[in-house]
Design a protein around this motif. Structure first.
Motif, short mmCIF file in Angstrom:
data_model
loop_
_atom_site.label_atom_id
_atom_site.label_comp_id
_atom_site.label_asym_id
_atom_site.label_seq_id
_atom_site.Cartn_x
_atom_site.Cartn_y
_atom_site.Cartn_z
N GLY A 1 0.81 -1.21 0.00
CA GLY A 1 0.00 0.00 0.00
C GLY A 1 0.85 1.26 0.00
N HIS A 2 1.90 1.26 0.83
CA HIS A 2 2.80 2.42 0.87
C HIS A 2 3.45 2.64 -0.49
CE1 HIS A 2 2.14 2.24 5.10
NE2 HIS A 2 3.17 1.50 5.43
N SER A 3 3.89 1.56 -1.10
CA SER A 3 4.58 1.65 -2.38
C SER A 3 3.70 2.32 -3.43
CB SER A 3 5.00 0.25 -2.85
OG SER A 3 5.70 0.33 -4.06
N ALA A 4 2.46 1.90 -3.54
CA ALA A 4 1.54 2.48 -4.52
C ALA A 4 1.40 3.98 -4.31
CB ALA A 4 0.18 1.79 -4.44
N ARG A 5 1.25 4.40 -3.07
CA ARG A 5 1.06 5.82 -2.79
C ARG A 5 2.34 6.63 -3.01
NH1 ARG A 5 -2.16 6.50 2.64
NH2 ARG A 5 -2.34 8.65 1.87
N PHE A 6 3.49 6.09 -2.62
CA PHE A 6 4.75 6.78 -2.89
C PHE A 6 5.00 6.88 -4.40
CE2 PHE A 6 6.23 5.91 1.58
CZ PHE A 6 6.53 7.23 1.91
N PHE A 7 4.70 5.82 -5.14
CA PHE A 7 4.87 5.87 -6.59
C PHE A 7 3.98 6.94 -7.21
CE2 PHE A 7 7.37 2.00 -6.50
CZ PHE A 7 8.19 2.14 -7.61
N ASP A 8 2.74 7.03 -6.75
CA ASP A 8 1.85 8.07 -7.26
C ASP A 8 2.46 9.46 -7.02
OD1 ASP A 8 -0.03 6.22 -8.09
OD2 ASP A 8 -1.36 6.52 -6.37
N PHE A 9 2.97 9.68 -5.82
CA PHE A 9 3.57 10.97 -5.48
C PHE A 9 4.80 11.23 -6.35
CE2 PHE A 9 6.81 13.37 -3.22
CZ PHE A 9 6.13 14.54 -2.92
N LEU A 10 5.72 10.26 -6.40
CA LEU A 10 6.99 10.47 -7.10
C LEU A 10 6.81 10.64 -8.60
CD1 LEU A 10 9.21 7.95 -5.11
CD2 LEU A 10 9.30 10.46 -5.01
N THR A 11 5.94 9.87 -9.22
CA THR A 11 5.75 10.03 -10.66
C THR A 11 5.13 11.39 -10.97
OG1 THR A 11 3.64 8.82 -10.56
CG2 THR A 11 5.61 7.56 -11.17
N ALA A 12 4.22 11.85 -10.13
CA ALA A 12 3.59 13.16 -10.34
C ALA A 12 4.59 14.29 -10.13
CB ALA A 12 2.39 13.33 -9.41
N GLU A 13 5.38 14.21 -9.08
CA GLU A 13 6.30 15.30 -8.73
C GLU A 13 7.57 15.31 -9.60
OE1 GLU A 13 5.93 17.90 -6.56
OE2 GLU A 13 3.88 17.22 -6.25
N LEU A 14 8.08 14.15 -9.93
CA LEU A 14 9.35 14.08 -10.65
C LEU A 14 9.18 13.90 -12.16
CD1 LEU A 14 11.41 11.80 -8.22
CD2 LEU A 14 11.29 14.32 -8.29
N GLY A 15 8.00 13.48 -12.57
CA GLY A 15 7.77 13.27 -13.99
C GLY A 15 8.50 12.06 -14.55
N LEU A 16 8.83 11.12 -13.69
CA LEU A 16 9.53 9.91 -14.12
C LEU A 16 8.55 8.77 -14.35
CD1 LEU A 16 12.56 9.89 -11.63
CD2 LEU A 16 12.61 10.50 -14.07
N ASP A 17 8.89 7.90 -15.27
CA ASP A 17 8.14 6.67 -15.48
C ASP A 17 8.32 5.80 -14.24
OD1 ASP A 17 7.93 3.75 -16.29
OD2 ASP A 17 7.36 4.70 -18.19
N PRO A 18 7.29 5.11 -13.79
CA PRO A 18 7.43 4.24 -12.61
C PRO A 18 8.56 3.22 -12.73
CG PRO A 18 5.13 4.42 -13.22
CD PRO A 18 5.92 5.10 -14.31
N LYS A 19 8.91 2.84 -13.95
CA LYS A 19 10.00 1.88 -14.15
C LYS A 19 11.36 2.48 -13.82
CE LYS A 19 7.50 -0.73 -17.59
NZ LYS A 19 7.35 -1.08 -18.99
N ARG A 20 11.42 3.81 -13.66
CA ARG A 20 12.67 4.50 -13.35
C ARG A 20 12.75 4.90 -11.88
NH1 ARG A 20 16.21 2.89 -15.66
NH2 ARG A 20 17.48 4.73 -15.23
N ILE A 21 11.91 4.28 -11.07
CA ILE A 21 11.88 4.56 -9.62
C ILE A 21 11.93 3.23 -8.88
CG2 ILE A 21 10.54 5.54 -7.72
CD1 ILE A 21 9.16 7.35 -9.84
#
Length: 118
Positions: free
Chosen positions: A76-96
């Motif tokens: 659950g944490h991972s999904a929410r952190f990925f949502d935040f990071l992809t939105a803020e950093l503009g990176l593809d989830p595969k690059r995180i």
């Protein structure tokens, strides 16, 4: 007392303004901890290779007492952190990538003692 460390190959000028504070607030919401207890470090412009590629990427290290100790919690944490990071950093989830580390109260020093005794 969560500790969050974001390292990215993106240059500082490519990061959104106020990213450390935004990450602090997001971490508090995601982990259910008060923002006053969250510690955030952001390192930009770090030479990095992720999955064999030097394309822009990021890694997040999340350490905390009691809230990152199981696969179910971290899913659950991972999904929410990925949502935040992809939105803020503009990176593809595969690059995180995210690493979770559970901590024990005796592993964190504060006010001349450890959290066990506070």
């Amino acid at each position: 007392m969560p500790f969050v460390e974001l390292e990215t190959s993106l240059p500082a000028e490519g990061l959104p303004p106020g990213l450390p504070l935004k990450l602090c607030e997001a971490t508090a919401a995601i982990l259910g901890k008060p923002a006053e207890r969250v510690n955030v470090t952001v390192r930009s412009g770090t030479p990095m290779v992720l999955a064999g590629s030097a394309e822009p990427c990021a890694q997040l290290l999340v350490s905390s007492i009691g809230v990152v100790g199981s696969a179910e919690q971290n899913q659950g944490h991972s999904a929410r952190f990925f949502d935040f990071l992809t939105a803020e950093l503009g990176l593809d989830p595969k690059r995180i990538v995210i690493r979770f580390y559970p901590l024990e109260p005796w592993q964190i020093g504060k006010n001349g003692t450890v959290m066990t005794f506070l």
